[in-house]
Write an enzyme that holds these catalytic residues in place. Sequence first.
Site, short mmCIF file in Angstrom:
data_model
loop_
_atom_site.label_atom_id
_atom_site.label_comp_id
_atom_site.label_asym_id
_atom_site.label_seq_id
_atom_site.Cartn_x
_atom_site.Cartn_y
_atom_site.Cartn_z
N ASP A 145 0.81 -1.22 0.00
CA ASP A 145 0.00 0.00 0.00
C ASP A 145 0.85 1.27 0.00
OD1 ASP A 145 -2.42 -1.30 -0.13
OD2 ASP A 145 -2.63 -1.46 2.03
N TYR B 55 -9.71 -1.31 2.81
CA TYR B 55 -9.21 -1.17 4.18
C TYR B 55 -8.94 0.27 4.53
CZ TYR B 55 -8.32 -5.62 6.55
OH TYR B 55 -8.46 -6.79 7.26
NI NI Z 1 -7.07 -7.99 7.66
#
Ligand code: NI
Length: 640
Positions: A303, A387
């Site tokens: 990320d 996320y």
């Molecule tokens: Ni996770």
Amino acid sequence: MNTSVSAPSAPTLPHPLRSITGDEIVRVRATLAAAGHVVDSTRFAYVGLDEPHKREVLAGTVTDRIARVLLLDVASGASLDARVSLVSDSVLSAVAIDGSAGQIAILDEEFAAIDGILAASDEWVAALATRGIDPSSVALAPLSAGNYGFDDEQGKRIMRVLAFVQDYPEDHCWAHPVDGLCAYVDLIARRVHKLVDEKIYPVPAESGNFDDPAVVGPPLEGLKPISITQPDGPSFTVEGGELRWANWSVKLGFDTREGLVLHQLAFNDAGVERPIVYRASVSEMVVPYADPSPVRFWQNYFDTGEYLFGRYANSLEHGCDCVGDITYLDVTIADEFGNPRTIPRAVCIHEEDFGTLWKHNDLYTGSNEVRRQRRIVISFFTTVGNYDYGFYWYLYLDGTIECEAKLTGVVFTSAYPEDGSDFASELAPGLGAPYHQHLFNVRLDMTVDGTANAVDEVDVVRLPMGLGNEYGNAFTGRATRLATESEGGRVADTSVGRAWHIVNTEKRNRMGGDVGYVLIPSPAPTLLAAPESVIAQRAAYATKHLWVTQYAQNELYAAGDHVNQNPGGDGLPAYAAADRSIDGEDIVLWHTFGPTHLPRLEDWPIMPVDYARFTLKPSGFFDRNPALNVPPAVADHCAH
Ligand code: NI
């Protein structure tokens, strides 16, 4: 350049570690354009401060201010790594990037182009039609491709795309994965490069709409408001990017790639400003998935290096993200056209009460003293696809430093096979959540009371019964000095309480011992992928909890500079290959931490925050408890 005007002999430079400003971004773009590096199809993937050498910063001898810029030509795929002087407004270097050794990060423009590229693919539309799915009801998840050595992908900019059904605009698509289907997209040719159509799975139907009262049910009753007030205001100041609180001082920076960066963290010890950490940031994180399915074996997201997660920092909402007396910092980064873009309220700073600091009720003197702990919190939250990650730095009155990652958002989903799975949890009927890890790496450029530092690995050791240990109660601590980088790759071991003491090799505390800070890990498994796998080469950093390297100006990222489609070997394994001395040198610690996640039913449809953290505690750094002089809490306040 106007040669008729003599350059000032001593240009007034800002602090050498100050993040690039909006005005500077404008100048960087203009300088690159004047030098012929900017055409219509040029995109600015990254603009950031190219930090001067630490030695020059500490000596006050910095003479230039340099921006690093990564440019991508979206028409040709050509990419450039450029350095621009903000003192001379000139291009210092511009080096072509070899895409086969790693591509620069993925642009938002490329994410956005995926819809059109797939809509234009007859093969893709047909694969959806076979499943009875209308392309207009599909939401796409374009993801970083990794590098599996496929001949037909060499040198191409590739993304792999998974699909989800979104029944209406407010419908959270993660509940409805279209499994068994994956498109590989060539971003420069702007076409589907390959379609993987493995199998047709039923699309899970149950809603995952955690923001729909019909799904959530009636609200929990009985929760009364909690208000946090500081009638006299907070106890910290932020001036010129420097935060001061209690005995702490730290310079705050922000980077498109790493997000929040702490610089020159120091503790004022009875009037002496003692440095501890020169620079701290999230240098990388990877989320490798365990499912070997033909449509998902490649799922592992870096990320930081692939998506530059700093640019996805949230604008925090007062009373929601942060409560109490909050100071927010806006940050400015470059957009993809090289213009400044401000993210309002990206960094949150506030003070928190943290319970008991120290306490004793003495049987013999009648003394009954208690002091309250508090901490200052410096944080940001970033959203990367499904996320949401918060990164919180805490500084405590007793000299403790803590870094905490908060993980929330929505787990990545798959169809759950009727005959079960060894690689996923079933969270709703037919809905799977593949097992995965979140492996953060924080780079800690240490300066514990100066730059001559070393690391002792300290284990506790049980001693055998016998002469000198007749009753078998003896145990001891054993310190092993890490001498060179090849010894600096370490794995945590809770069974022996393993911790890493960062000591100054030239200074002593009042008892003659090492002046140091101890890194206390909260160990979880290192990378679980097979050692010979591609991901183990690309995320080699995550195979150890700790690496120690000698400081080098250009060694900033645990998985290397150009992580997107990198074939592996860059970053820490390459840095450590030099096997430099790390004993009594200027050293950098790289700490890997984070959970291995076998999703629970309770993680659906939105995850309660999970935490991962590590601590840096003074150990022999102070000559006694540095929080003795914290005054007692105000009595009338406590009486309320
Ligand atoms: Ni996770």
